[in-house]
Design a protein around this motif. Sequence first.
Motif, PDB file in Angstrom:
ATOM      1  N   UNK A  19      -0.704 -16.877  -4.962  1.00 46.99           N
ATOM      2  CA  UNK A  19      -1.826 -16.431  -5.797  1.00 46.99           C
ATOM      3  C   UNK A  19      -1.502 -16.625  -7.275  1.00 46.99           C
ATOM      4  N   UNK A  20      -0.267 -16.350  -7.669  1.00 42.24           N
ATOM      5  CA  UNK A  20       0.139 -16.527  -9.063  1.00 42.24           C
ATOM      6  C   UNK A  20       0.064 -18.005  -9.464  1.00 42.24           C
ATOM      7  N   UNK A  21       0.554 -18.890  -8.611  1.00 42.62           N
ATOM      8  CA  UNK A  21       0.511 -20.318  -8.925  1.00 42.62           C
ATOM      9  C   UNK A  21      -0.923 -20.848  -8.953  1.00 42.62           C
ATOM     10  N   UNK A  22      -1.785 -20.326  -8.079  1.00 44.15           N
ATOM     11  CA  UNK A  22      -3.192 -20.747  -8.108  1.00 44.15           C
ATOM     12  C   UNK A  22      -3.843 -20.352  -9.431  1.00 44.15           C
ATOM     13  N   UNK A  23      -3.573 -19.130  -9.885  1.00 40.20           N
ATOM     14  CA  UNK A  23      -4.111 -18.684 -11.168  1.00 40.20           C
ATOM     15  C   UNK A  23      -3.539 -19.504 -12.323  1.00 40.20           C
ATOM     16  N   UNK A  24      -2.233 -19.778 -12.268  1.00 32.14           N
ATOM     17  CA  UNK A  24      -1.595 -20.520 -13.354  1.00 32.14           C
ATOM     18  C   UNK A  24      -2.099 -21.959 -13.426  1.00 32.14           C
ATOM     19  N   UNK A  25      -2.287 -22.607 -12.275  1.00 35.60           N
ATOM     20  CA  UNK A  25      -2.793 -23.985 -12.274  1.00 35.60           C
ATOM     21  C   UNK A  25      -4.215 -24.022 -12.815  1.00 35.60           C
ATOM     22  N   UNK A  26      -5.019 -23.053 -12.437  1.00 37.20           N
ATOM     23  CA  UNK A  26      -6.386 -22.992 -12.940  1.00 37.20           C
ATOM     24  C   UNK A  26      -6.391 -22.830 -14.451  1.00 37.20           C
ATOM     25  N   UNK A  27      -5.586 -21.917 -14.971  1.00 38.40           N
ATOM     26  CA  UNK A  27      -5.523 -21.709 -16.419  1.00 38.40           C
ATOM     27  C   UNK A  27      -4.949 -22.926 -17.130  1.00 38.40           C
ATOM     28  N   UNK A  28      -3.924 -23.528 -16.531  1.00 37.07           N
ATOM     29  CA  UNK A  28      -3.280 -24.682 -17.149  1.00 37.07           C
ATOM     30  C   UNK A  28      -4.239 -25.858 -17.275  1.00 37.07           C
ATOM     31  N   UNK A  29      -4.977 -26.153 -16.218  1.00 36.69           N
ATOM     32  CA  UNK A  29      -5.909 -27.280 -16.269  1.00 36.69           C
ATOM     33  C   UNK A  29      -7.117 -26.970 -17.152  1.00 36.69           C
ATOM     34  N   UNK A  30      -7.461 -25.707 -17.280  1.00 37.65           N
ATOM     35  CA  UNK A  30      -8.572 -25.321 -18.133  1.00 37.65           C
ATOM     36  C   UNK A  30      -8.191 -25.439 -19.613  1.00 37.65           C
ATOM     37  N   UNK A  31      -7.025 -24.918 -19.983  1.00 36.04           N
ATOM     38  CA  UNK A  31      -6.604 -24.893 -21.385  1.00 36.04           C
ATOM     39  C   UNK A  31      -5.701 -26.068 -21.757  1.00 36.04           C
ATOM     40  N   UNK A  32      -5.144 -26.761 -20.773  1.00 38.51           N
ATOM     41  CA  UNK A  32      -4.258 -27.911 -20.930  1.00 38.51           C
ATOM     42  C   UNK A  32      -2.934 -27.560 -21.586  1.00 38.51           C
ATOM     43  N   UNK A  33      -2.662 -26.281 -21.761  1.00 41.78           N
ATOM     44  CA  UNK A  33      -1.395 -25.835 -22.348  1.00 41.78           C
ATOM     45  C   UNK A  33      -1.283 -24.330 -22.162  1.00 41.78           C
ATOM     46  N   UNK A  34      -0.167 -23.859 -21.591  1.00 44.03           N
ATOM     47  CA  UNK A  34       0.054 -22.424 -21.464  1.00 44.03           C
ATOM     48  C   UNK A  34       1.509 -22.102 -21.771  1.00 44.03           C
ATOM     49  N   UNK A  35       1.750 -20.853 -22.142  1.00 43.97           N
ATOM     50  CA  UNK A  35       3.103 -20.360 -22.402  1.00 43.97           C
ATOM     51  C   UNK A  35       3.495 -19.441 -21.257  1.00 43.97           C
ATOM     52  N   UNK A  36       4.672 -19.664 -20.702  1.00 37.51           N
ATOM     53  CA  UNK A  36       5.160 -18.865 -19.584  1.00 37.51           C
ATOM     54  C   UNK A  36       6.681 -18.935 -19.564  1.00 37.51           C
ATOM     55  N   UNK A  37       7.296 -18.336 -18.560  1.00 38.40           N
ATOM     56  CA  UNK A  37       8.754 -18.392 -18.473  1.00 38.40           C
ATOM     57  C   UNK A  37       9.199 -19.761 -17.957  1.00 38.40           C
ATOM     58  N   UNK A  38      10.475 -20.073 -18.165  1.00 40.47           N
ATOM     59  CA  UNK A  38      11.005 -21.370 -17.744  1.00 40.47           C
ATOM     60  C   UNK A  38      10.848 -21.592 -16.244  1.00 40.47           C
ATOM     61  N   UNK A  39      11.212 -20.585 -15.445  1.00 42.23           N
ATOM     62  CA  UNK A  39      11.178 -20.745 -13.993  1.00 42.23           C
ATOM     63  C   UNK A  39       9.755 -20.954 -13.484  1.00 42.23           C
ATOM     64  N   UNK A  40       8.806 -20.206 -14.045  1.00 43.49           N
ATOM     65  CA  UNK A  40       7.408 -20.383 -13.633  1.00 43.49           C
ATOM     66  C   UNK A  40       6.870 -21.742 -14.074  1.00 43.49           C
ATOM     67  N   UNK A  41       7.269 -22.188 -15.252  1.00 42.84           N
ATOM     68  CA  UNK A  41       6.800 -23.489 -15.745  1.00 42.84           C
ATOM     69  C   UNK A  41       7.321 -24.614 -14.861  1.00 42.84           C
ATOM     70  N   UNK A  42       8.565 -24.517 -14.427  1.00 38.52           N
ATOM     71  CA  UNK A  42       9.136 -25.558 -13.563  1.00 38.52           C
ATOM     72  C   UNK A  42       8.465 -25.563 -12.195  1.00 38.52           C
TER      73      UNK A  42
END
Length: 166
Positions: A19-42
């Motif tokens: 669920x976290x990755x689904x939310x993050x991918x949605x936000x990432x593709x919407x904004x084209x740039x997000x700030x998060x921790x290293x492990x989550x970004x990888x």
Amino acid sequence: MRHNNAGKRLGRTTSHRIAMYRNMVTSFLNHERITTTDAKAKGLRSIAEKMITLGKKGDLTAMRQAAAFIRDKKVVTKLFTTIAPRYADRPGGYTRIIKLGIRPGDNAPLSVIELVEEAVQAPKAKKKAPAKKAAPKAVKAAPVAEEADVQQGVKDPAEDCEAKAD
């Protein structure tokens, strides 16, 4: 041993992590740039690149597969109409992770994950340099040319900018 177990668990249950990755991918593709921790970004990088690859396919099956993971229909449309055509000639590597430092509250290492913007260029064949010749003497024609431009009335494009007048 963790044989054939790719990815980090991030201290979450499987359903919470998905669920976290689904939310993050949605936000990432919407904004084209997000700030998060290293492990989550990888972890997000591999999923986001798979979604862009689905967007490059462009068929109905790929759109349904992307819509099954991405939470917003508008973001799916954006993926297939604007983001994927940008990377039509690029064979992969659509994202970049830039490390920012540590978060003051919990010392977590922070990163920015963003879409790569520059176009991919095919490597050019190197031309063989001709034999060196004697260096020509420098001519002072350049300052004269600048004075000629000023005399002819060549304007700087920034002078015509409407925003500058405000």
